[in-house]
Design a protein around this motif. Structure first.
Motif, PDB file in Angstrom:
ATOM      1  N   GLY A 108      75.839  97.189 144.567  1.00  0.00           N
ATOM      2  CA  GLY A 108      75.645  96.433 143.339  1.00  0.00           C
ATOM      3  C   GLY A 108      74.247  95.866 143.187  1.00  0.00           C
ATOM      4  O   GLY A 108      73.756  95.698 142.067  1.00  0.00           O
ATOM      5  N   GLU A 109      73.581  95.590 144.299  1.00  0.00           N
ATOM      6  CA  GLU A 109      72.271  94.949 144.260  1.00  0.00           C
ATOM      7  C   GLU A 109      71.101  95.931 144.345  1.00  0.00           C
ATOM      8  O   GLU A 109      69.962  95.566 144.060  1.00  0.00           O
ATOM      9  CB  GLU A 109      72.168  93.958 145.431  1.00  0.00           C
ATOM     10  N   ALA A 110      71.356  97.174 144.726  1.00  0.00           N
ATOM     11  CA  ALA A 110      70.274  98.143 144.924  1.00  0.00           C
ATOM     12  C   ALA A 110      69.608  98.515 143.609  1.00  0.00           C
ATOM     13  O   ALA A 110      70.219  98.479 142.536  1.00  0.00           O
ATOM     14  CB  ALA A 110      70.829  99.395 145.597  1.00  0.00           C
ATOM     15  N   ASP A 111      68.347  98.899 143.700  1.00  0.00           N
ATOM     16  CA  ASP A 111      67.653  99.431 142.525  1.00  0.00           C
ATOM     17  C   ASP A 111      68.217 100.796 142.133  1.00  0.00           C
ATOM     18  O   ASP A 111      68.251 101.147 140.960  1.00  0.00           O
ATOM     19  CB  ASP A 111      66.155  99.554 142.814  1.00  0.00           C
ATOM     20  N   LEU A 112      68.657 101.562 143.149  1.00  0.00           N
ATOM     21  CA  LEU A 112      69.247 102.875 142.872  1.00  0.00           C
ATOM     22  C   LEU A 112      70.182 103.247 144.013  1.00  0.00           C
ATOM     23  O   LEU A 112      69.839 103.088 145.186  1.00  0.00           O
ATOM     24  CB  LEU A 112      68.154 103.944 142.744  1.00  0.00           C
ATOM     25  N   THR A 113      71.379 103.751 143.671  1.00  0.00           N
ATOM     26  CA  THR A 113      72.301 104.313 144.645  1.00  0.00           C
ATOM     27  C   THR A 113      72.371 105.816 144.422  1.00  0.00           C
ATOM     28  O   THR A 113      72.590 106.278 143.305  1.00  0.00           O
ATOM     29  CB  THR A 113      73.706 103.700 144.501  1.00  0.00           C
ATOM     30  N   VAL A 114      72.152 106.564 145.492  1.00  0.00           N
ATOM     31  CA  VAL A 114      72.169 108.028 145.426  1.00  0.00           C
ATOM     32  C   VAL A 114      73.396 108.517 146.189  1.00  0.00           C
ATOM     33  O   VAL A 114      73.563 108.194 147.370  1.00  0.00           O
ATOM     34  CB  VAL A 114      70.893 108.629 146.034  1.00  0.00           C
ATOM     35  N   TYR A 115      74.244 109.290 145.519  1.00  0.00           N
ATOM     36  CA  TYR A 115      75.502 109.719 146.137  1.00  0.00           C
ATOM     37  C   TYR A 115      75.923 111.058 145.560  1.00  0.00           C
ATOM     38  O   TYR A 115      75.272 111.596 144.661  1.00  0.00           O
ATOM     39  CB  TYR A 115      76.584 108.661 145.920  1.00  0.00           C
ATOM     40  N   VAL A 116      77.013 111.617 146.100  1.00  0.00           N
ATOM     41  CA  VAL A 116      77.596 112.850 145.567  1.00  0.00           C
ATOM     42  C   VAL A 116      79.045 112.541 145.219  1.00  0.00           C
ATOM     43  O   VAL A 116      79.881 112.370 146.104  1.00  0.00           O
ATOM     44  CB  VAL A 116      77.533 114.009 146.581  1.00  0.00           C
ATOM     45  N   LYS A 117      79.333 112.455 143.956  1.00  0.00           N
ATOM     46  CA  LYS A 117      80.690 112.119 143.541  1.00  0.00           C
ATOM     47  C   LYS A 117      81.665 113.189 144.013  1.00  0.00           C
ATOM     48  O   LYS A 117      81.433 114.379 143.844  1.00  0.00           O
ATOM     49  CB  LYS A 117      80.764 111.993 142.021  1.00  0.00           C
ATOM     50  N   GLY A 118      82.746 112.744 144.639  1.00  0.00           N
ATOM     51  CA  GLY A 118      83.754 113.663 145.136  1.00  0.00           C
ATOM     52  C   GLY A 118      83.788 113.769 146.641  1.00  0.00           C
ATOM     53  O   GLY A 118      84.729 114.327 147.194  1.00  0.00           O
ATOM     54  N   VAL A 119      82.775 113.241 147.332  1.00  0.00           N
ATOM     55  CA  VAL A 119      82.742 113.306 148.790  1.00  0.00           C
ATOM     56  C   VAL A 119      83.383 112.068 149.412  1.00  0.00           C
ATOM     57  O   VAL A 119      84.172 112.176 150.357  1.00  0.00           O
ATOM     58  CB  VAL A 119      81.300 113.459 149.307  1.00  0.00           C
ATOM     59  N   GLN A 120      83.056 110.893 148.882  1.00  0.00           N
ATOM     60  CA  GLN A 120      83.489 109.624 149.466  1.00  0.00           C
ATOM     61  C   GLN A 120      84.106 108.742 148.378  1.00  0.00           C
ATOM     62  O   GLN A 120      83.385 108.090 147.617  1.00  0.00           O
ATOM     63  CB  GLN A 120      82.290 108.928 150.121  1.00  0.00           C
ATOM     64  N   PRO A 121      85.420 108.705 148.286  1.00  0.00           N
ATOM     65  CA  PRO A 121      86.061 107.977 147.196  1.00  0.00           C
ATOM     66  C   PRO A 121      85.724 106.497 147.159  1.00  0.00           C
ATOM     67  O   PRO A 121      85.642 105.912 146.079  1.00  0.00           O
ATOM     68  CB  PRO A 121      87.558 108.197 147.426  1.00  0.00           C
ATOM     69  N   ALA A 122      85.494 105.880 148.316  1.00  0.00           N
ATOM     70  CA  ALA A 122      85.146 104.460 148.326  1.00  0.00           C
ATOM     71  C   ALA A 122      83.800 104.233 147.639  1.00  0.00           C
ATOM     72  O   ALA A 122      83.618 103.252 146.906  1.00  0.00           O
ATOM     73  CB  ALA A 122      85.102 103.937 149.764  1.00  0.00           C
ATOM     74  N   VAL A 123      82.854 105.144 147.866  1.00  0.00           N
ATOM     75  CA  VAL A 123      81.549 105.036 147.204  1.00  0.00           C
ATOM     76  C   VAL A 123      81.694 105.288 145.714  1.00  0.00           C
ATOM     77  O   VAL A 123      81.120 104.569 144.887  1.00  0.00           O
ATOM     78  CB  VAL A 123      80.543 106.015 147.834  1.00  0.00           C
ATOM     79  N   ASP A 124      82.469 106.305 145.358  1.00  0.00           N
ATOM     80  CA  ASP A 124      82.685 106.601 143.931  1.00  0.00           C
ATOM     81  C   ASP A 124      83.223 105.372 143.203  1.00  0.00           C
ATOM     82  O   ASP A 124      82.780 105.035 142.098  1.00  0.00           O
ATOM     83  CB  ASP A 124      83.674 107.751 143.772  1.00  0.00           C
ATOM     84  N   LYS A 125      84.183 104.699 143.815  1.00  0.00           N
ATOM     85  CA  LYS A 125      84.805 103.526 143.190  1.00  0.00           C
ATOM     86  C   LYS A 125      83.810 102.382 143.059  1.00  0.00           C
ATOM     87  O   LYS A 125      83.723 101.726 142.006  1.00  0.00           O
ATOM     88  CB  LYS A 125      86.013 103.081 144.015  1.00  0.00           C
ATOM     89  N   ALA A 126      83.037 102.143 144.115  1.00  0.00           N
ATOM     90  CA  ALA A 126      82.072 101.046 144.079  1.00  0.00           C
ATOM     91  C   ALA A 126      80.979 101.301 143.049  1.00  0.00           C
ATOM     92  O   ALA A 126      80.559 100.385 142.329  1.00  0.00           O
ATOM     93  CB  ALA A 126      81.466 100.842 145.468  1.00  0.00           C
TER      94      ALA A 126
END
Length: 310
Positions: free
Chosen positions: A76-94
Motif C-alpha cells: 500500500g505504501e510503495a511507489d510501485l508494486t510489480v507482480y504477475v497476476k495469477g501466481v500469488q493470490p495473496a499479492v493479487d488481493k492486496a
C-alpha cells in the motif's frame, strides 16, 4: 496506511517467513516486487534510483506465499508494486485492495497464452486454480517471465511506469529499460539459435510452468502437475505420462529447484529415462551467484542436451 489498519481491513493472520519484504538497498523510489523474476527486472531497470523489496524470501516457493500485515502495508505504501497476476493470490488481493493505481501487472503488458487445464498445456480451460483457493483464477498461463522476448517487453513497460512515478530520473529508467530489453532480446535469439535443430521437441516438466518457453521455441510441454507444483498426479496420470514419454522418445524428466523431485524421479524410473533440473526461475537461493540470465542460459544448455540439439 499502518500495518494495524491493513490487518484490520483484511482480517489476516501472519504467515511463516519474515514480517517485512526482503529488501535490496537503492534510491528513493520504493518498489515492491512479488517474487524473484520481478525483483530482478526492477533492479535492472530501476538501478540506483530505486529500493526494491521482495515479498517472497530467497529460495521459497512463490506459489505458496501468504502475506504478513507488514507486507500488505508495504504494498500500500510503495511507489510501485510489480507482480504477475495469477501466481500469488495473496499479492493479487492486496494489490486489488491497496495498490490499484500504483502497480504493474507483468501479465497485462504482454500477450498471454491460455491457461493449462489440468496437467497438460494443450487441454485448455476457461480457468485454472490451485486447490483450496491458493491460486487466483485467471484465464491465462501466468508464467510469462520464462519467455525472454516477453520479458523484454515487460522491461520497457516497467521503465515507462517508473519514469511516470519519478520524473526526475525518467531518462535513467528509460535508458536502463532499453538496455535490459536488448539483453533479453539477445537471450531470446540465443535460445532460438540453440533450439532450432534438435532430435526431439517434447519436454516433460514437473509442473506446467514452461508453456511460454515451449510456445516460443517450437517445443511441446508435457507436465506432471498443472499450475500448482505441489499437486501430485494420480497413478492413472503417471501411467499416461509413461506412455507419452516412450511414444515421444523423450530422454529426460525435468525436476525443479524449489519443489520435491520425488514424483519426477519415480516417473523417470518407470519410463527408463534420466532426470535433469529445468529451473522455472521462481526463486534464487541467497549466495548462489545466479541471476535470471545465468539460470536461463543454464536451462538452454540443459534443454540442448536433453533434446539432442546440434
Amino acid at each position: 496506511m499502518t500495518a494495524v489498519t491493513v490487518a484490520g481491513l483484511l482480517g489476516l493472520t501472519a504467515c511463516g517467513g519474515s514480517g517485512t519484504a526482503e529488501g535490496a538497498g537503492g534510491g528513493g523510489t520504493e518498489v515492491v516486487a512479488s517474487f524473484y523474476p520481478m525483483a530482478w527486472l526492477a533492479e535492472q531497470v530501476g538501478g540506483p534510483d530505486v529500493s526494491v523489496a521482495t515479498l517472497t524470501e530467497p529460495g521459497a516457493e512463490p506459489h505458496d506465499l501468504e502475506l504478513t500485515p507488514r507486507q500488505i502495508a508495504d504494498i500500500g505504501e510503495a511507489d510501485l508494486t510489480v507482480y504477475v497476476k495469477g501466481v500469488q493470490p495473496a499479492v493479487d488481493k492486496a494489490v486489488e485492495q491497496h495498490a490499484k493505481d500504483t502497480s504493474l501487472d507483468a501479465a497485462a503488458a504482454v500477450p498471454t497464452l491460455p491457461a493449462p487445464s489440468g496437467a497438460d498445456e494443450h487441454e485448455h480451460g476457461e480457468e485454472h486454480g490451485h486447490e483450496e483457493g491458493r491460486e487466483s483464477k485467471v484465464s491465462y498461463d501466468p508464467h510469462v517471465w520464462l519467455d525472454p522476448g516477453r520479458m523484454a517487453t515487460i522491461a520497457t513497460a516497467l521503465g515507462d511506469r517508473l519514469a511516470g512515478a519519478d520524473a526526475a530520473h525518467a531518462a535513467g529508467y528509460k535508458a536502463r529499460a532499453q538496455s535490459t530489453a536488448a539483453r533479453l532480446k539477445q537471450l531470446d535469439q540465443t535460445f532460438r539459435d540453440g533450439l532450432k535443430s534438435c532430435e526431439r521437441d517434447t519436454i516433460v516438466t514437473a509442473h506446467a510452468a514452461f508453456g511460454y518457453l515451449a510456445d516460443r521455441y517450437g517445443l511441446t510441454q508435457v507436465s506432471i502437475a498443472g499450475v500448482d507444483p505441489s499437486a501430485e498426479p494420480s497413478p492413472a496420470r503417471l501411467s499416461e505420462l509413461t506412455r507419452r514419454i516412450r511414444s515421444a522418445g523423450a530422454t529426460t524428466v525435468f525436476t525443479e529447484t524449489l519443489v520435491s523431485p520425488k514424483v519426477a524421479q519415480t516417473l523417470a524410473r518407470e519410463a527408463g529415462v534420466r532426470t535433469a533440473v529445468l529451473d522455472p526461475v521462481e526463486g534464487v537461493a541467497k549466495g548462489s551467484g545466479d541471476d535470471y540470465m545465468s539460470i536461463m542460459r543454464r536451462n538452454l544448455d540443459t534443454l540442448r542436451s536433453a533434446l539432442e540439439c546440434s
